[in-house]
Design a protein around this motif. Structure first.
Motif, PDB file in Angstrom:
ATOM      1  N   SER A   2     -47.528 -82.245 -39.781  1.00 51.03           N
ATOM      2  CA  SER A   2     -48.461 -83.167 -39.917  1.00 51.03           C
ATOM      3  C   SER A   2     -47.922 -84.507 -41.306  1.00 51.03           C
ATOM      4  O   SER A   2     -46.312 -84.101 -40.951  1.00 51.03           O
ATOM      5  CB  SER A   2     -49.082 -83.253 -41.217  1.00 51.03           C
ATOM      6  OG  SER A   2     -50.210 -82.023 -41.152  1.00 51.03           O
ATOM      7  N   THR A   3     -47.026 -85.569 -40.287  1.00 48.85           N
ATOM      8  CA  THR A   3     -46.912 -86.361 -41.134  1.00 48.85           C
ATOM      9  C   THR A   3     -47.176 -86.933 -42.622  1.00 48.85           C
ATOM     10  O   THR A   3     -48.265 -87.040 -43.110  1.00 48.85           O
ATOM     11  CB  THR A   3     -46.929 -87.686 -40.646  1.00 48.85           C
ATOM     12  OG1 THR A   3     -46.971 -87.700 -38.817  1.00 48.85           O
ATOM     13  CG2 THR A   3     -46.645 -88.919 -40.573  1.00 48.85           C
ATOM     14  N   LEU A  35     -54.434 -83.675 -47.981  1.00 49.65           N
ATOM     15  CA  LEU A  35     -53.209 -84.238 -46.498  1.00 49.65           C
ATOM     16  C   LEU A  35     -52.280 -83.901 -47.080  1.00 49.65           C
ATOM     17  O   LEU A  35     -52.095 -83.945 -48.403  1.00 49.65           O
ATOM     18  CB  LEU A  35     -53.614 -86.165 -47.028  1.00 49.65           C
ATOM     19  CG  LEU A  35     -54.649 -86.355 -46.120  1.00 49.65           C
ATOM     20  CD1 LEU A  35     -54.892 -87.778 -47.185  1.00 49.65           C
ATOM     21  CD2 LEU A  35     -54.793 -86.811 -45.065  1.00 49.65           C
ATOM     22  N   ALA A 178     -53.576 -88.067 -39.068  1.00 49.55           N
ATOM     23  CA  ALA A 178     -52.049 -87.628 -38.900  1.00 49.55           C
ATOM     24  C   ALA A 178     -51.186 -87.312 -40.178  1.00 49.55           C
ATOM     25  O   ALA A 178     -50.696 -86.435 -39.839  1.00 49.55           O
ATOM     26  CB  ALA A 178     -51.838 -89.222 -38.457  1.00 49.55           C
ATOM     27  N   SER A 179     -52.194 -87.341 -40.938  1.00 48.33           N
ATOM     28  CA  SER A 179     -50.974 -86.904 -42.283  1.00 48.33           C
ATOM     29  C   SER A 179     -51.766 -85.572 -42.566  1.00 48.33           C
ATOM     30  O   SER A 179     -51.768 -85.027 -43.836  1.00 48.33           O
ATOM     31  CB  SER A 179     -51.205 -87.513 -43.419  1.00 48.33           C
ATOM     32  OG  SER A 179     -50.233 -88.739 -42.873  1.00 48.33           O
ATOM     33  N   ALA A 180     -53.374 -85.516 -41.697  1.00 49.20           N
ATOM     34  CA  ALA A 180     -54.276 -83.921 -42.580  1.00 49.20           C
ATOM     35  C   ALA A 180     -53.186 -82.934 -42.453  1.00 49.20           C
ATOM     36  O   ALA A 180     -52.627 -82.327 -41.754  1.00 49.20           O
ATOM     37  CB  ALA A 180     -55.533 -84.348 -41.707  1.00 49.20           C
ATOM     38  N   ARG A 181     -53.478 -81.754 -43.718  1.00 50.69           N
ATOM     39  CA  ARG A 181     -53.011 -80.671 -43.820  1.00 50.69           C
ATOM     40  C   ARG A 181     -53.515 -79.447 -42.632  1.00 50.69           C
ATOM     41  O   ARG A 181     -55.148 -80.204 -42.404  1.00 50.69           O
ATOM     42  CB  ARG A 181     -53.385 -80.505 -44.723  1.00 50.69           C
ATOM     43  CG  ARG A 181     -52.474 -81.004 -46.008  1.00 50.69           C
ATOM     44  CD  ARG A 181     -51.946 -79.637 -47.464  1.00 50.69           C
ATOM     45  NE  ARG A 181     -52.095 -80.166 -48.590  1.00 50.69           N
ATOM     46  CZ  ARG A 181     -50.217 -80.103 -48.337  1.00 50.69           C
ATOM     47  NH1 ARG A 181     -49.406 -79.569 -47.506  1.00 50.69           N
ATOM     48  NH2 ARG A 181     -49.926 -81.760 -49.020  1.00 50.69           N
ATOM     49  N   GLN A 182     -53.057 -78.938 -42.359  1.00 54.42           N
ATOM     50  CA  GLN A 182     -53.744 -78.361 -41.030  1.00 54.42           C
ATOM     51  C   GLN A 182     -54.234 -76.910 -41.752  1.00 54.42           C
ATOM     52  O   GLN A 182     -53.542 -76.628 -43.078  1.00 54.42           O
ATOM     53  CB  GLN A 182     -52.923 -77.758 -40.084  1.00 54.42           C
ATOM     54  CG  GLN A 182     -52.047 -78.994 -38.742  1.00 54.42           C
ATOM     55  CD  GLN A 182     -53.299 -79.310 -37.734  1.00 54.42           C
ATOM     56  OE1 GLN A 182     -54.431 -78.513 -37.629  1.00 54.42           O
ATOM     57  NE2 GLN A 182     -53.001 -80.655 -38.505  1.00 54.42           N
TER      58      GLN A 182
END
Length: 187
Positions: A2-3, A35, A178-182
């Motif tokens: 993630s960004t 995030l 795009a910044s979400a934590r997996q």
């Protein structure tokens, strides 16, 4: 991967310790659960005197200029202020007077405030939201207000406040896919 989301939080309190700062830290912690963040806090308790001496941006010290530039370049801004006499402090407003006129256009802003009682809760709608609307920022629909009764000393002490903080973070998260934590599955 993630960004990282560049989050700049402005603590509008010129005092230490600060319940406004505690609220910011709780918001950042909740956002960090959802995030990937790169965070910076602009703390008026550290810069208020020098900031107040500058009438124009050209008069700012290099350190404060860098903090104003960080506000302008953030992906998400958290603007949090204590309520004094029905509004945010003058130094908080002065800081945003020095931000570039077009720098916050379409920038997501999460609004937060602290006050002595629930009577000041509408400061989000009647003071903060108009300021950031004038700057053409995208104010997020869920803001967070906390009164002194919501704290246990200098910690979040109310379940209602914790729930509101979680709701604000939950509603902000989809804007930053795009910044979400997996999420990791553990079998």
């Amino acid at each position: 991967m993630s960004t990282p989301l560049k989050v700049v939080a402005v603590n509008g309190s010129a005092h230490q310790p600060s319940r406004t700062l505690v609220l910011i830290q709780a918001l950042l912690a909740e956002l960090d659960q959802r995030l990937v963040l790169d965070t910076q806090i602009v703390d008026l308790s550290e810069i208020a005197r020098a900031l107040g001496a500058a009438l124009t941006r050209q008069e700012l010290s290099a350190d404060i200029e860098a903090q104003v530039a960080a506000i302008e370049s953030a992906d998400l801004l958290i603007a949090a202020a204590p309520v004094y006499r029905g509004s945010f402090p003058g130094h908080f407003k002065h800081l945003f007077d020095l931000v570039g006129m077009d720098a916050l256009i379409d920038k997501p802003v999460l609004l937060a405030a602290t006050g002595g009682s629930d009577r000041h809760a509408l400061v989000l709608e009647h003071q903060l939201r108009p300021l950031f609307s004038f700057l053409q920022a995208l104010t997020l629909p869920v803001g967070v207000y906390a009164s002194t009764a919501d704290f246990d000393g200098y910690q979040v002490g109310s379940q209602a406040l914790a729930t509101r903080i979680a709701l604000a973070a939950e509603r902000a998260t989809p804007l930053f896919a795009a910044s979400a934590r997996q999420l990791r599955r553990v079998a």
